[in-house]
Design a protein around this motif. Structure first.
Motif, PDB file in Angstrom:
ATOM      1  N   PHE A 170    -108.376  52.146 -12.199  1.00 28.58           N
ATOM      2  CA  PHE A 170    -108.369  51.044 -11.237  1.00 28.58           C
ATOM      3  C   PHE A 170    -107.145  50.148 -11.379  1.00 28.58           C
ATOM      4  N   LEU A 171    -106.471  50.222 -12.524  1.00 27.99           N
ATOM      5  CA  LEU A 171    -105.379  49.294 -12.797  1.00 27.99           C
ATOM      6  C   LEU A 171    -103.998  49.804 -12.408  1.00 27.99           C
ATOM      7  N   ILE A 172    -103.763  51.096 -12.535  1.00 30.11           N
ATOM      8  CA  ILE A 172    -102.394  51.620 -12.480  1.00 30.11           C
ATOM      9  C   ILE A 172    -101.652  51.269 -11.195  1.00 30.11           C
ATOM     10  N   HIS A 173    -102.254  51.462 -10.037  1.00 31.88           N
ATOM     11  CA  HIS A 173    -101.537  51.216  -8.776  1.00 31.88           C
ATOM     12  C   HIS A 173    -102.096  50.028  -7.988  1.00 31.88           C
ATOM     13  N   ALA A 174    -102.858  49.188  -8.657  1.00 33.26           N
ATOM     14  CA  ALA A 174    -103.516  48.091  -7.944  1.00 33.26           C
ATOM     15  C   ALA A 174    -102.607  46.872  -7.820  1.00 33.26           C
ATOM     16  N   ASP A 175    -102.859  46.098  -6.782  1.00 29.09           N
ATOM     17  CA  ASP A 175    -102.178  44.828  -6.583  1.00 29.09           C
ATOM     18  C   ASP A 175    -102.809  43.798  -7.531  1.00 29.09           C
ATOM     19  N   GLU A 176    -101.965  43.073  -8.285  1.00 31.37           N
ATOM     20  CA  GLU A 176    -102.495  42.156  -9.295  1.00 31.37           C
ATOM     21  C   GLU A 176    -103.330  41.022  -8.696  1.00 31.37           C
ATOM     22  N   ALA A 177    -102.924  40.511  -7.540  1.00 31.65           N
ATOM     23  CA  ALA A 177    -103.704  39.440  -6.905  1.00 31.65           C
ATOM     24  C   ALA A 177    -105.092  39.952  -6.520  1.00 31.65           C
ATOM     25  N   GLU A 178    -105.129  41.175  -6.020  1.00 34.33           N
ATOM     26  CA  GLU A 178    -106.416  41.781  -5.650  1.00 34.33           C
ATOM     27  C   GLU A 178    -107.286  41.989  -6.896  1.00 34.33           C
ATOM     28  N   LEU A 179    -106.660  42.417  -7.992  1.00 35.75           N
ATOM     29  CA  LEU A 179    -107.410  42.616  -9.237  1.00 35.75           C
ATOM     30  C   LEU A 179    -107.987  41.303  -9.750  1.00 35.75           C
ATOM     31  N   HIS A 180    -107.203  40.224  -9.674  1.00 41.86           N
ATOM     32  CA  HIS A 180    -107.714  38.934 -10.134  1.00 41.86           C
ATOM     33  C   HIS A 180    -108.887  38.471  -9.269  1.00 41.86           C
ATOM     34  N   ALA A 181    -108.800  38.700  -7.975  1.00 47.97           N
ATOM     35  CA  ALA A 181    -109.911  38.338  -7.082  1.00 47.97           C
ATOM     36  C   ALA A 181    -111.138  39.196  -7.410  1.00 47.97           C
ATOM     37  N   ARG A 182    -110.916  40.489  -7.677  1.00 43.65           N
ATOM     38  CA  ARG A 182    -112.031  41.378  -8.025  1.00 43.65           C
ATOM     39  C   ARG A 182    -112.668  40.938  -9.341  1.00 43.65           C
ATOM     40  N   CYS A 183    -111.838  40.558 -10.300  1.00 46.13           N
ATOM     41  CA  CYS A 183    -112.345  40.108 -11.598  1.00 46.13           C
ATOM     42  C   CYS A 183    -113.194  38.851 -11.424  1.00 46.13           C
ATOM     43  N   ASP A 184    -112.713  37.905 -10.628  1.00 41.40           N
ATOM     44  CA  ASP A 184    -113.479  36.681 -10.377  1.00 41.40           C
ATOM     45  C   ASP A 184    -114.827  37.008  -9.734  1.00 41.40           C
ATOM     46  N   GLY A 185    -114.822  37.950  -8.789  1.00 40.62           N
ATOM     47  CA  GLY A 185    -116.069  38.349  -8.135  1.00 40.62           C
ATOM     48  C   GLY A 185    -117.047  38.984  -9.108  1.00 40.62           C
ATOM     49  N   LEU A 186    -116.529  39.834 -10.004  1.00 41.80           N
ATOM     50  CA  LEU A 186    -117.400  40.463 -11.001  1.00 41.80           C
ATOM     51  C   LEU A 186    -117.976  39.437 -11.966  1.00 41.80           C
ATOM     52  N   VAL A 187    -117.150  38.497 -12.382  1.00 39.97           N
ATOM     53  CA  VAL A 187    -117.622  37.440 -13.288  1.00 39.97           C
ATOM     54  C   VAL A 187    -118.736  36.639 -12.613  1.00 39.97           C
ATOM     55  N   GLU A 188    -118.531  36.299 -11.358  1.00 42.82           N
ATOM     56  CA  GLU A 188    -119.550  35.532 -10.617  1.00 42.82           C
ATOM     57  C   GLU A 188    -120.855  36.323 -10.513  1.00 42.82           C
ATOM     58  N   LEU A 189    -120.727  37.611 -10.214  1.00 44.76           N
ATOM     59  CA  LEU A 189    -121.908  38.470 -10.065  1.00 44.76           C
ATOM     60  C   LEU A 189    -122.661  38.611 -11.386  1.00 44.76           C
TER      61      LEU A 189
END
Length: 200
Positions: A170-189
């Motif tokens: 999931f990390l290699i070709h991902a956009d960092e801003a998108e990853l940070h948003a995804r991380c925040d969503g997972l933390v919230e969940l």
């Protein structure tokens, strides 16, 4: 004049340090024990005396790297409440992986390869991650913030929830801003699930 004999542990540490530098520069495929032996001014047989194969050597380097990386995260700061601490740990881990991808792509490639095999470094890394999340979540139970999961499954249940921001696929070709948003969503969940007294 002959050099004084060194202790086996010192030689082993020198081999690991030199091998890690070569692996960062050349990657696993471009690295050979002969290159390493030449760098250290020793025979390949002496390297093999300490590490029986290139894979065993790479496994030891991965284990040392991931142990140091996880060791930098202090999940025990009681001044930070559990929900915020969960987010902090997840983001720091993700950012450490992203830094490896950005700064040491060949080395990260090797780390990903080793993690996908059933080698000691991969198993140890999974346990370190589980223990890290377990310490955060256990603190949440102890302070009454988290209510839902049986304590015996804390590490196994919570750590895999963050694979979407920690696993190399999931990390290699991902956009960092998108990853940070995804991380925040997972933390919230995950925080919402752990704080719900109805969740089983």
């Amino acid at each position: 004049m002959r050099r004084p004999r060194r202790k086996a542990e010192e030689t082993k540490a020198d081999i690991l340090t030199a091998a890690e530098a070569l692996l960062r520069k050349k990657g696993f495929a471009g690295f050979s024990i002969a290159d390493l032996a030449a760098e250290l001014q020793m025979s390949p047989a002496n390297v093999f005396k300490h590490f029986q194969s290139k894979t065993v050597l790479a496994d030891a380097i991965c284990d040392r790297h991931t142990t140091r990386m996880i060791g930098r995260f202090d999940a025990k700061d009681d001044s930070i409440p559990a929900p915020a601490r969960l987010g902090l740990v997840a983001r720091r881990l993700m950012d450490a992986h992203l830094a490896d991808i950005r700064d040491n792509p060949l080395f990260f490639e090797m780390l990903a390869m080793m993690a996908s095999t059933d080698l000691p470094s991969g198993r140890h890394y999974r346990k370190l991650i589980e223990d890290l999340f377990e310490s955060v979540v256990r603190h949440g139970f102890e302070t009454g913030v988290y209510k839902s999961a049986p304590e015996s499954t804390i590490g196994r249940s919570v750590a895999p929830c963050f694979a979407g921001v920690l696993h190399h696929v999931f990390l290699i070709h991902a956009d960092e801003a998108e990853l940070h948003a995804r991380c925040d969503g997972l933390v919230e969940l995950v925080n919402a699930a752990l704080q719900s007294p109805l969740a089983k």
